[in-house]
Write an enzyme that holds these catalytic residues in place. Structure first.
Site, PDB file in Angstrom:
ATOM      1  N   VAL A  90       0.837  -1.222   0.053  1.00  9.95           N
ATOM      2  CA  VAL A  90       0.063   0.079  -0.080  1.00  9.95           C
ATOM      3  C   VAL A  90       1.118   1.329  -0.260  1.00  9.95           C
ATOM      4  O   VAL A  90       1.853   1.479   0.775  1.00  9.95           O
ATOM      5  CB  VAL A  90      -0.975   0.072   1.287  1.00  9.95           C
ATOM      6  CG1 VAL A  90      -1.706   1.227   1.089  1.00  9.95           C
ATOM      7  CG2 VAL A  90      -1.768  -1.170   1.188  1.00  9.95           C
ATOM      8  N   GLY A 127      10.035   1.843   1.160  1.00  2.00           N
ATOM      9  CA  GLY A 127       9.388   2.356   2.624  1.00  2.00           C
ATOM     10  C   GLY A 127      10.568   3.317   2.995  1.00  2.00           C
ATOM     11  O   GLY A 127      11.720   3.681   2.519  1.00  2.00           O
ATOM     12  N   ASN A 150      20.788  -4.779 -15.141  1.00  2.00           N
ATOM     13  CA  ASN A 150      21.261  -5.808 -16.333  1.00  2.00           C
ATOM     14  C   ASN A 150      22.003  -4.925 -17.211  1.00  2.00           C
ATOM     15  O   ASN A 150      22.886  -4.370 -16.871  1.00  2.00           O
ATOM     16  CB  ASN A 150      20.120  -6.386 -16.734  1.00  2.00           C
ATOM     17  CG  ASN A 150      19.551  -7.561 -15.707  1.00  2.00           C
ATOM     18  OD1 ASN A 150      20.285  -7.835 -14.764  1.00  2.00           O
ATOM     19  ND2 ASN A 150      18.313  -7.426 -15.828  1.00  2.00           N
TER      20      ASN A 150
END
Length: 544
Positions: free
Chosen positions: A256, A504, A453
């Protein structure tokens, strides 16, 4: 450009030991519960880059493409460690043995030329790998006929038995099979060397020119014309996680995500999300109300009282145990109301559905909650109902697997005017998107792009140009196995993407990037070159 750092007197062994010590001190100081071995296995460190004569200019850490699996079985975790080590060792070998020679004497300012050398080198490696596998297959096939010729052909299958009404009933209940997952795009071991060297060249050019990396990237984006203003991408901050691999019945919401209003600075937006996060923790740590007597092992209620696991996800946000889709949203909504933060004005939400993790192929349905399954068509109704109940949701990331193209069309038609439909894992790799020149499959409002990559800086410029020309939205995202290198903030600002997704507000590898974002924002304010973010970004428009 070499691993030994252009003739350092201490030697590579001593440099490596010093690097390990610095890494351990950094993670200890930032209270990051992550082993040094995991860091070294999940990232590729390019030591001081010898990009201009023998002048040591910069260093780069680039993340590998490997996903982080919560609670993975030991055998899978061990296999991934071996594969990561092989990828890192191959990348180091490429840099030391070939790339250094091919780029010897190249000017860091010639980014396009350097990236073309890297592309050619990588294409040759891909061809070598292809020829090697074909040779191995031919050798293997040459031994098969002698064995298979001794085996009798399998007997034909018995005819289907007809049992009247019972057979007809079975046919009636048979659902249309879901499309199997597309083959995973192959990633050549060592490919991260290409992205790392390309970024090292860009950083070296910026440092030699005595300017920040984001200005160097912006000059490449705008073809050497310095832009008058730059904007800070809107933040996508992961707040809580309650996905498939975590405790609790709810599978649908891997993340969320909070999106602070564009009228706030990045620092103000993060401070607001921090306040919400603190109140979530405080709310969940409150003692549970008295419960009626129940049988041992049962909590006697519909909702689990202990909802925060106390564990911080690798995404840098709290993991929460919930049983329904509405619960985490109601929690956030209630806390924001108590704090005087109006949802849909001061703060918006995005949901990372991670639908590819939810499909139960034995049933042909998405398991949105433990024991609750939905057909792809039913998922459209679920999302429409969710956004109607919580209009502050302005973005859905990966609401379906990439294979469910019809449902991507359906949800775009149903929600595209009021909610961004974003393809993350459901999108193809940047190299594949550029090869095809098509970003419209699956149908979406925008794409999450990542630097990993074989993606060069020139590739990032090209893909963002393609996204812009198609009136799509670009989200610059961090990889799951993230490193402490904060260069992706400069890349996002210089490329002019609309959103940046850094995870976060916990764990050092995420905090480092947020701090870099604050620094860049302050520099733009002081220089008077900070542009205003368009408020219409929170009002999705048609992308026809």
């Amino acid at each position: 450009m070499g691993e030994e750092g252009g003739g350092c007197s201490s030697g590579p062994t001593r440099d490596l030991q010093k690097l390990k010590q610095q890494a351990m001190e950094y993670y200890r100081e930032n209270d990051v519960p992550r082993r040094l071995e995991e860091l070294l296995n999940s990232t590729f460190y390019l030591q001081p880059a010898d990009v201009y004569g023998h002048l040591n200019v910069c260093s780069v850490v680039i993340s590998t493409h490997f996903e982080v699996h919560e609670n993975a079985p030991p055998e899978i975790a061990e296999a991934e460690v071996v594969e990561r080590l092989d990828a890192v060792n191959t990348a180091v070998q490429w840099v030391n043995e070939t790339i250094t020679k091919e780029l010897q004497g190249a000017a860091p300012s010639s980014q396009a030329e350097v990236d073309q050398v890297l592309r050619t080198f990588f294409e040759n490696k891909v061809q070598e790998d292809k020829e090697k596998k074909e040779l191995e297959k031919s050798v293997e096939d040459s031994t098969v006929p002698t064995l298979s010729s001794l085996m009798p052909p399998p007997p034909p299958p018995p005819p289907a038995k007809k049992k009247g009404l019972k057979q007809g009933r079975k046919d009636t209940l048979t659902e249309k099979p879901v499309r199997p997952p597309e083959p995973v795009e192959p990633v050549l071991s060592g490919s991260m060397a290409i992205g790392a060297v390309s970024l090292a060249v860009a950083k070296a050019s910026a440092m030699l020119g005595n300017k920040p990396l984001y200005l160097r990237i912006a000059s490449l984006k705008h073809q050497q014309e310095p832009p008058a203003t730059l904007t800070i991408p809107l933040l996508m901050v992961s707040l809580v996680s309650c996905g498939k691999s975590l405790p609790g019945k709810l599978n649908l919401m891997k993340e969320v995500i909070c999106i602070p209003h564009p009228g706030l600075t990045a620092k103000q937006g993060v401070a607001m999300v921090q306040q919400i996060q603190k109140h979530i923790t405080k709310t969940m740590e409150m003692p549970s109300p008295p419960k009626a007597e129940t049988k041992k092992g049962h909590n006697g209620g519909k909702i689990s009282q202990q909802q925060v696991t106390g564990k911080m996800s690798h995404l840098g946000c709290l993991t929460i145990n919930y049983d329904t889709i509405e619960q985490p949203l109601l929690l956030i909504q209630g806390i924001c109301a108590n704090l005087g933060l109006e949802m849909g004005t001061k703060l918006h939400l995005a949901i990372n559905c991670a639908a590819h993790e939810l499909m139960d192929y034995s049933k042909g349905k998405y398991e949105v909650m433990t024991g609750t399954y939905k057909h792809a068509a039913e998922m459209v109704d679920l999302y429409v109902d969710l956004v109607s109940k919580f209009p502050s949701i302005i973005a859905l990331i990966d609401p379906f697997r990439k294979e469910d193209s019809e449902q991507w069309d359906s949800i775009y038609n149903a929600l595209g005017s009021r909610c961004y439909i974003i393809a993350g894992t459901a999108s193809r790799s940047i190299s594949k998107l550029l090869e095809d020149g098509n970003i419209s499959t699956p149908r979406s409002s925008g794409l999450i792009i990542k630097h990993t990559n074989q993606t060069t800086i020139s590739d990032l410029v090209e893909i963002t140009d393609l996204i812009d020309s198609n009136k799509h939205m670009a989200v610059f995202g961090s990889t799951e196995g993230e490193s402490s290198d904060d260069s992706l903030v400069d890349l996002a600002v210089g490329l002019g993407v609309q959103f940046i997704k850094l995870g976060g507000l916990s764990r050092g590898e995420h905090v480092t990037k947020y701090n870099r974002l604050f620094t860049v924002e302050e520099e733009l304010i002081q220089s008077g070159t900070l542009g205003t973010c368009c408020l219409l970004l929170l009002l999705p428009l048609s992308h026809e």
